[in-house]
Design an enzyme around this catalytic site. Structure first.
Site, PDB file in Angstrom:
ATOM      1  N   HIS A   1       0.883  -1.169   0.000  1.00  0.00           N
ATOM      2  CA  HIS A   1       0.000   0.000   0.000  1.00  0.00           C
ATOM      3  C   HIS A   1       0.926   1.226   0.000  1.00  0.00           C
ATOM      4  O   HIS A   1       2.003   1.189   0.602  1.00  0.00           O
ATOM      5  CB  HIS A   1      -0.840   0.097   1.266  1.00  0.00           C
ATOM      6  CG  HIS A   1      -1.707  -1.086   1.573  1.00  0.00           C
ATOM      7  ND1 HIS A   1      -1.246  -2.187   2.239  1.00  0.00           N
ATOM      8  CD2 HIS A   1      -3.024  -1.305   1.346  1.00  0.00           C
ATOM      9  CE1 HIS A   1      -2.237  -3.039   2.399  1.00  0.00           C
ATOM     10  NE2 HIS A   1      -3.327  -2.545   1.867  1.00  0.00           N
TER      11      HIS A   1
ATOM     12  N   ASP B   1      -5.187 -13.954   9.310  1.00  0.00           N
ATOM     13  CA  ASP B   1      -4.056 -13.852   8.373  1.00  0.00           C
ATOM     14  C   ASP B   1      -2.895 -14.755   8.758  1.00  0.00           C
ATOM     15  O   ASP B   1      -1.735 -14.323   8.787  1.00  0.00           O
ATOM     16  CB  ASP B   1      -3.535 -12.401   8.318  1.00  0.00           C
ATOM     17  CG  ASP B   1      -4.413 -11.478   7.479  1.00  0.00           C
ATOM     18  OD1 ASP B   1      -5.303 -11.989   6.786  1.00  0.00           O
ATOM     19  OD2 ASP B   1      -4.191 -10.256   7.523  1.00  0.00           O
TER      20      ASP B   1
ATOM     21  N   HIS C   1     -10.516 -14.434   3.694  1.00  0.00           N
ATOM     22  CA  HIS C   1     -11.710 -13.672   3.342  1.00  0.00           C
ATOM     23  C   HIS C   1     -12.803 -14.603   2.833  1.00  0.00           C
ATOM     24  O   HIS C   1     -13.976 -14.412   3.140  1.00  0.00           O
ATOM     25  CB  HIS C   1     -11.389 -12.635   2.272  1.00  0.00           C
ATOM     26  CG  HIS C   1     -10.399 -11.599   2.699  1.00  0.00           C
ATOM     27  ND1 HIS C   1      -9.984 -10.588   1.875  1.00  0.00           N
ATOM     28  CD2 HIS C   1      -9.733 -11.420   3.870  1.00  0.00           C
ATOM     29  CE1 HIS C   1      -9.107  -9.816   2.510  1.00  0.00           C
ATOM     30  NE2 HIS C   1      -8.932 -10.318   3.724  1.00  0.00           N
TER      31      HIS C   1
ATOM     32  N   ASP D   1     -10.100 -12.087  10.615  1.00  0.00           N
ATOM     33  CA  ASP D   1      -9.127 -12.261   9.537  1.00  0.00           C
ATOM     34  C   ASP D   1      -7.764 -12.399  10.230  1.00  0.00           C
ATOM     35  O   ASP D   1      -7.022 -11.438  10.365  1.00  0.00           O
ATOM     36  CB  ASP D   1      -9.173 -10.998   8.672  1.00  0.00           C
ATOM     37  CG  ASP D   1      -8.415 -11.133   7.367  1.00  0.00           C
ATOM     38  OD1 ASP D   1      -8.089 -12.265   6.986  1.00  0.00           O
ATOM     39  OD2 ASP D   1      -8.182 -10.096   6.727  1.00  0.00           O
TER      40      ASP D   1
ATOM     41  N   ASP E   1      -4.257 -13.945  -2.447  1.00  0.00           N
ATOM     42  CA  ASP E   1      -3.621 -13.561  -1.190  1.00  0.00           C
ATOM     43  C   ASP E   1      -3.589 -14.815  -0.333  1.00  0.00           C
ATOM     44  O   ASP E   1      -4.624 -15.276   0.175  1.00  0.00           O
ATOM     45  CB  ASP E   1      -4.384 -12.425  -0.494  1.00  0.00           C
ATOM     46  CG  ASP E   1      -3.829 -11.055  -0.880  1.00  0.00           C
ATOM     47  OD1 ASP E   1      -3.004 -10.986  -1.801  1.00  0.00           O
ATOM     48  OD2 ASP E   1      -4.224 -10.065  -0.237  1.00  0.00           O
TER      49      ASP E   1
ATOM     50  N   GLU F   1      -8.501 -14.006  -1.350  1.00  0.00           N
ATOM     51  CA  GLU F   1      -7.743 -14.294  -0.130  1.00  0.00           C
ATOM     52  C   GLU F   1      -8.446 -15.386   0.672  1.00  0.00           C
ATOM     53  O   GLU F   1      -9.650 -15.307   0.933  1.00  0.00           O
ATOM     54  CB  GLU F   1      -7.612 -13.016   0.713  1.00  0.00           C
ATOM     55  CG  GLU F   1      -6.901 -13.240   2.032  1.00  0.00           C
ATOM     56  CD  GLU F   1      -6.484 -11.935   2.713  1.00  0.00           C
ATOM     57  OE1 GLU F   1      -6.054 -10.998   2.013  1.00  0.00           O
ATOM     58  OE2 GLU F   1      -6.606 -11.864   3.947  1.00  0.00           O
TER      59      GLU F   1
ATOM     60  N   ASP G   1      -0.263 -12.682   2.153  1.00  0.00           N
ATOM     61  CA  ASP G   1      -0.908 -11.659   2.984  1.00  0.00           C
ATOM     62  C   ASP G   1      -1.113 -12.301   4.357  1.00  0.00           C
ATOM     63  O   ASP G   1      -2.231 -12.611   4.764  1.00  0.00           O
ATOM     64  CB  ASP G   1      -2.225 -11.218   2.344  1.00  0.00           C
ATOM     65  CG  ASP G   1      -2.788  -9.979   3.029  1.00  0.00           C
ATOM     66  OD1 ASP G   1      -2.222  -9.556   4.052  1.00  0.00           O
ATOM     67  OD2 ASP G   1      -3.799  -9.442   2.537  1.00  0.00           O
TER      68      ASP G   1
ATOM     69  N   GLU H   1     -10.378  -7.314  -4.398  1.00  0.00           N
ATOM     70  CA  GLU H   1     -10.139  -8.365  -3.404  1.00  0.00           C
ATOM     71  C   GLU H   1     -11.370  -8.477  -2.517  1.00  0.00           C
ATOM     72  O   GLU H   1     -11.620  -7.605  -1.684  1.00  0.00           O
ATOM     73  CB  GLU H   1      -8.902  -8.009  -2.574  1.00  0.00           C
ATOM     74  CG  GLU H   1      -8.541  -9.074  -1.564  1.00  0.00           C
ATOM     75  CD  GLU H   1      -7.267  -8.723  -0.791  1.00  0.00           C
ATOM     76  OE1 GLU H   1      -6.299  -8.217  -1.402  1.00  0.00           O
ATOM     77  OE2 GLU H   1      -7.250  -8.947   0.420  1.00  0.00           O
TER      78      GLU H   1
ATOM     79  N   ASP I   1       2.270   1.980   3.345  1.00  0.00           N
ATOM     80  CA  ASP I   1       3.231   1.038   3.953  1.00  0.00           C
ATOM     81  C   ASP I   1       4.651   1.493   3.664  1.00  0.00           C
ATOM     82  O   ASP I   1       5.532   1.384   4.509  1.00  0.00           O
ATOM     83  CB  ASP I   1       3.157  -0.374   3.339  1.00  0.00           C
ATOM     84  CG  ASP I   1       1.801  -1.006   3.425  1.00  0.00           C
ATOM     85  OD1 ASP I   1       1.076  -0.706   4.374  1.00  0.00           O
ATOM     86  OD2 ASP I   1       1.486  -1.810   2.525  1.00  0.00           O
TER      87      ASP I   1
END
Ligand code: XLS
Ligand code: NI
Ligand code: NI
Length: 434
Positions: free
Chosen positions: A99, A307, A269, A305, A294, A266, A337, A230, A102
């Protein structure tokens, strides 16, 4: 200066006991027609590797980042780039994603933020040229700053919408500057907390207009990589418009965006949406719109989430069956991700985490390839539908029959006899290969 206390991670094979070695991922080994690395196209997420401090809603971050002075200075942002590329090179990861916020700090105003971004992008460009590492996709963070609390392209406030557009315009510029292969929209706050204060119809129309303007702008600067949406059903919003593959495809079709967009699916998700990963991948692939992945996984006991890094070979096998089934990635790849658990706070844990994910996908690739070579699964599927290959079934598929003819057919043929679905036999077959 070395920031990760290890050498370049090597493939040592399944019998190795070295935790800092690949047991299955052997980048240049051929699986079918392609090298493993070209099937898998691993990417790392700048936000998780470099910026995730491992906080959770109940506690502050734990991550040790000795290279980071925790300031918002451009120097700090630029020096992170060297650390990130050391990390990528040591793992042999050839792609990354970010991003805008980031890689560079958000400063007092948009112009200052844009300048900061340019400085870091110059550094990223230099490191890409030195290493051959590529940007899999870029994106803009349209969810962290308080201005986006009520959405970005679906904000009730037109000035917020304009700010978001300016941010995406700049993010597209830098994605193009870095020769990025794609651009992702993840609409974390493109949704609502309550319908009492939300005009869903207007918000969705605004979102579509935003995406059309992004497509037009991309064309004007010569960025031709695909856009990805996404999907995610919720978190941080109560409901997000891009809730799953089917909802995204409906949106893209309704607003005439299918030509420019694919989906970035993802795992965590898909499961938050109440689907399996292979379900959402298959929905996207069937529409010719599975662009990228992802790669992560959720936790069966925690409803967020989370991750986590993918370690389940059954899951990676199912994912790679879909990816191989569509003929492999074109512009997309497997972007981790994923973040370490809060308890795994040392830099070397980033290595362990990615090694595990890469090995899990290498195994999934090999297993999926073997299942396809074996052919029994595909044969079963083909046979299961064979009544549509001739006679009345063929007419149904060709659209050349009618209710009147089917009525006659049913009256004449009596009670159909149904073959077994053989789920357990097929599950056993998969386990033969795992
Ligand atoms: C958050 C999303 C996000 C996107 C990029 O849940 O996964 O990280 O991948 O904005
Ligand atoms: Ni994601
Ligand atoms: Ni996510």
């Amino acid at each position: 200066m070395q920031h990760f206390n290890c050498d370049k991670i090597q493939y040592e094979g399944p019998s190795s006991k070295n935790p800092l070695a690949f047991k299955h991922y052997n980048a240049s080994e051929e699986v079918g027609e392609k090298k493993m690395k070209d099937h898998l196209r691993f990417g790392a997420a700048y936000w998780h590797v470099m910026r995730n401090e491992l906080a959770d809603p109940f506690g502050q971050g734990t991550a040790h980042m000795p290279w980071d002075d925790r300031s918002d200075s451009v120097e700090n942002a630029v020096s992170r780039v060297d650390v990130f590329f050391e990390f990528l090179e040591k793992l042999g990861i050839e792609f990354y994603c970010f991003h805008d916020r980031d890689i560079a700090p958000e400063l007092n105003d948009l112009a200052a933020s844009n300048d900061a971004l340019d400085k870091v992008v110059a550094k990223l460009k230099q490191k890409q040229a030195e290493t051959g590492i590529r940007l899999l996709w870029g994106t803009a963070c349209l969810f962290a700053h308080p201005r986006y609390a009520q959405g970005a392209a679906t904000s009730p406030n037109a000035s917020v919408y304009a700010y978001a557009a300016a941010q995406v315009k700049k993010a597209l510029d830098v994605t193009k500057e870095l020769d990025g292969l794609g651009y992702t929209f993840w609409g974390g706050r493109e949704g609502y907390s309550t319908l009492l204060n939300t005009n869903m119809k207007r918000e969705l129309e605004h979102l579509a207009t935003f995406m059309h303007m992004a497509v037009d702008y991309a064309k004007s600067i010569g960025f031709d990589g695909p856009f990805y949406i996404e999907p995610k059903p919720r978190e941080p919003s109560t409901h997000q418009y891009d809730s799953d593959s089917a909802a995204c495809l409906n949106f893209l079709r309704e607003f005439g965006l299918m030509d420019s967009f694919k989906l970035n699916i993802e795992t965590n998700h898909a499961t938050l949406a109440g689907h399996t990963m292979e379900h959402d991948l298959t929905v996207a692939a069937n529409a010719g719109a599975l662009g990228s992945i992802d790669a992560n996984t959720g936790d069966t006991l925690i409803g967020w989430d989370t991750d986590q890094f993918p370690t389940d070979v059954y899951l990676t096998t199912q994912i790679m069956l879909v990816v191989l089934g569509m003929g492999g990635f074109t512009t997309g790849g497997l972007n981790f991700d994923a973040k370490r658990r809060r308890e795994s706070h040392e830099p070397i844990d980033l290595m362990h985490a990615h090694i595990g994910g890469m090995d899990a996908f290498a195994r999934g690739l090999k297993v999926a390839h073997a299942i396809r070579e074996d052919g029994r699964l595909a044969q079963f599927l083909q046979d299961r539908y064979s009544s549509y290959d001739s006679d009345i079934g063929e007419k149904i598929e060709a659209g050349t029959t009618s209710f009147a003819e089917l009525d006659q057919y049913a009256l004449n043929s009596g009670e159909p006899s149904l073959a077994s679905g053989r789920q357990e036999m097929l599950e056993n077959l998969i386990n033969e290969f795992i």
